[in-house]
Design a protein around this motif. Structure first.
Motif, PDB file in Angstrom:
ATOM      1  N   ALA A  46       7.686   3.559  -5.605  1.00  0.00           N
ATOM      2  CA  ALA A  46       7.980   2.971  -4.295  1.00  0.00           C
ATOM      3  C   ALA A  46       7.524   1.512  -4.257  1.00  0.00           C
ATOM      4  CB  ALA A  46       7.297   3.767  -3.193  1.00  0.00           C
ATOM      5  N   ARG A  47       6.357   1.232  -4.839  1.00  0.00           N
ATOM      6  CA  ARG A  47       5.879  -0.147  -4.880  1.00  0.00           C
ATOM      7  C   ARG A  47       6.780  -1.003  -5.774  1.00  0.00           C
ATOM      8  NH1 ARG A  47       0.997   2.537  -5.866  1.00  0.00           N
ATOM      9  NH2 ARG A  47       0.742   1.511  -7.902  1.00  0.00           N
ATOM     10  N   THR A  48       7.261  -0.414  -6.867  1.00  0.00           N
ATOM     11  CA  THR A  48       8.178  -1.134  -7.760  1.00  0.00           C
ATOM     12  C   THR A  48       9.473  -1.488  -7.040  1.00  0.00           C
ATOM     13  OG1 THR A  48       7.280  -0.046  -9.726  1.00  0.00           O
ATOM     14  CG2 THR A  48       9.483  -1.000  -9.915  1.00  0.00           C
ATOM     15  N   VAL A  81       0.858  -1.192   0.000  1.00  0.00           N
ATOM     16  CA  VAL A  81       0.000   0.000   0.000  1.00  0.00           C
ATOM     17  C   VAL A  81       0.891   1.238   0.000  1.00  0.00           C
ATOM     18  CG1 VAL A  81      -1.933   1.183   1.086  1.00  0.00           C
ATOM     19  CG2 VAL A  81      -1.661  -1.296   1.401  1.00  0.00           C
ATOM     20  N   ASP A  82       0.934   1.930  -1.133  1.00  0.00           N
ATOM     21  CA  ASP A  82       1.757   3.137  -1.261  1.00  0.00           C
ATOM     22  C   ASP A  82       1.194   3.955  -2.409  1.00  0.00           C
ATOM     23  OD1 ASP A  82       3.917   5.039  -1.830  1.00  0.00           O
ATOM     24  OD2 ASP A  82       5.154   3.748  -0.553  1.00  0.00           O
ATOM     25  N   ASP A  83       1.064   5.267  -2.228  1.00  0.00           N
ATOM     26  CA  ASP A  83       0.481   6.098  -3.289  1.00  0.00           C
ATOM     27  C   ASP A  83       1.461   6.379  -4.410  1.00  0.00           C
ATOM     28  OD1 ASP A  83       1.086   9.479  -2.334  1.00  0.00           O
ATOM     29  OD2 ASP A  83       1.888   7.706  -1.338  1.00  0.00           O
ATOM     30  N   VAL A 122      14.281   1.861   1.275  1.00  0.00           N
ATOM     31  CA  VAL A 122      14.329   0.604   2.012  1.00  0.00           C
ATOM     32  C   VAL A 122      15.512  -0.238   1.541  1.00  0.00           C
ATOM     33  CG1 VAL A 122      13.063  -1.514   2.535  1.00  0.00           C
ATOM     34  CG2 VAL A 122      11.836   0.667   2.297  1.00  0.00           C
ATOM     35  N   ARG A 123      16.202  -0.873   2.497  1.00  0.00           N
ATOM     36  CA  ARG A 123      17.320  -1.762   2.182  1.00  0.00           C
ATOM     37  C   ARG A 123      16.859  -3.215   2.265  1.00  0.00           C
ATOM     38  NH1 ARG A 123      20.146   1.977  -0.332  1.00  0.00           N
ATOM     39  NH2 ARG A 123      20.628   3.778   1.006  1.00  0.00           N
ATOM     40  N   ALA A 124      17.425  -4.047   1.415  1.00  0.00           N
ATOM     41  CA  ALA A 124      17.001  -5.445   1.339  1.00  0.00           C
ATOM     42  C   ALA A 124      17.172  -6.171   2.667  1.00  0.00           C
ATOM     43  CB  ALA A 124      17.773  -6.166   0.235  1.00  0.00           C
TER      44      ALA A 124
END
Length: 254
Positions: A16-18, A10-12, A110-112
């Motif tokens: 970011a979702r990719t 969930v992200d607008d 975000v980091r893996a």
């Protein structure tokens, strides 16, 4: 090999979702996952997630319409609710304000490795309802009602009164009633600036008051006052203890 974790993103922001999808692919051997659905805001996420059960929801905090904190609060009341991990662009110091309300959080970018740790932690998530309710940042714009297998969202601004009835609270709008599985005491605390107690079992929206009228009850020696609310014919009794407060409210125009 364990079953892959079912994730809901969930992200607008589509990029970011990719990025999350790419990171999940990078850690697939360590933490197998599958993405069941994606949404761009809290409203659409609540509608979609009913048809796409998941184990974990990765949720952006700042989104238009319904933000991530409010979405998580609605979600936490569901039977077998998924864990929620917040994703945010804020640094660690800003995010610390959310710690009462989240199982975990990820800071963008975000980091893996950090994502893998959060997902592993989420497998063992506890009940989140109480911590979400304690968050000072979690005041909701909607209340949620379960009805015939659906989740209905009731805008707080549409609610004329909240009345305790046995184990439920009735939320009354101009159109209809909704049954909420919530505590009137907790609702009063959360929405102290929005609703006013007029009786031990009822809160009203002061802005909806259009007048007062006297009434009498069989067996009672003295009359009592009732609140008249915009848009409905129902009148709400005012307790003697609360009458001075309501009278002052009307005197100063709400």
């Amino acid at each position: 090999m364990s079953e892959p974790l079912r994730l809901f993103l969930v992200d607008d922001e589509a990029p970011a979702r990719t990025r999350l999808r790419n990171l999940l692919s990078d850690i697939a051997e360590e933490v197998p996952t599958t993405i069941v659905a994606e949404a761009h805001d809290g409203h659409s996420a609540l509608a979609l997630i009913q048809a796409h059960p998941c184990d974990i929801a990765l949720v952006d905090i700042r989104m238009p319409g319904m933000d991530g904190v409010e979405f998580a609060r609605h979600l936490a009341r569901w039977p077998a609710a998924p864990a929620v991990i917040f994703v945010t662009a804020y640094d660690q110091y800003a995010v610390s304000a959310f710690e009462l309300a989240v199982l975990d959080y990820l800071v963008k970018p975000v980091r893996a490795a950090r994502l893998a740790v959060a997902l592993q932690k989420a497998k063992r998530h506890p009940d989140e309802v109480e911590r979400l309710e304690k968050s000072a940042l979690a005041t909701r714009q909607h209340l949620s009602c379960f009805e015939r297998g659906r989740v209905l969202l009731v805008p707080v601004t549409d609610i004329l009164y909240l009345k305790a009835e046995q184990k439920y609270v009735i939320a009354r709008t101009a159109e209809r009633e909704y049954l909420l599985e919530e505590s009137l005491v907790k609702l009063e605390a959360e929405f102290a600036e929005r609703f006013l107690r007029v009786h031990r079992n009822c809160l009203i929206a002061p802005g909806a008051v259009i007048g007062m009228q006297r009434a009498s009850a069989e067996g009672e020696k003295d009359d009592f006052w009732q609140v008249m609310l915009s848009g409905i014919n129902e009148h709400i009794p005012v307790s003697r203890r609360q009458w001075p407060l309501i009278k002052n409210l009307l005197k100063h125009g709400g």
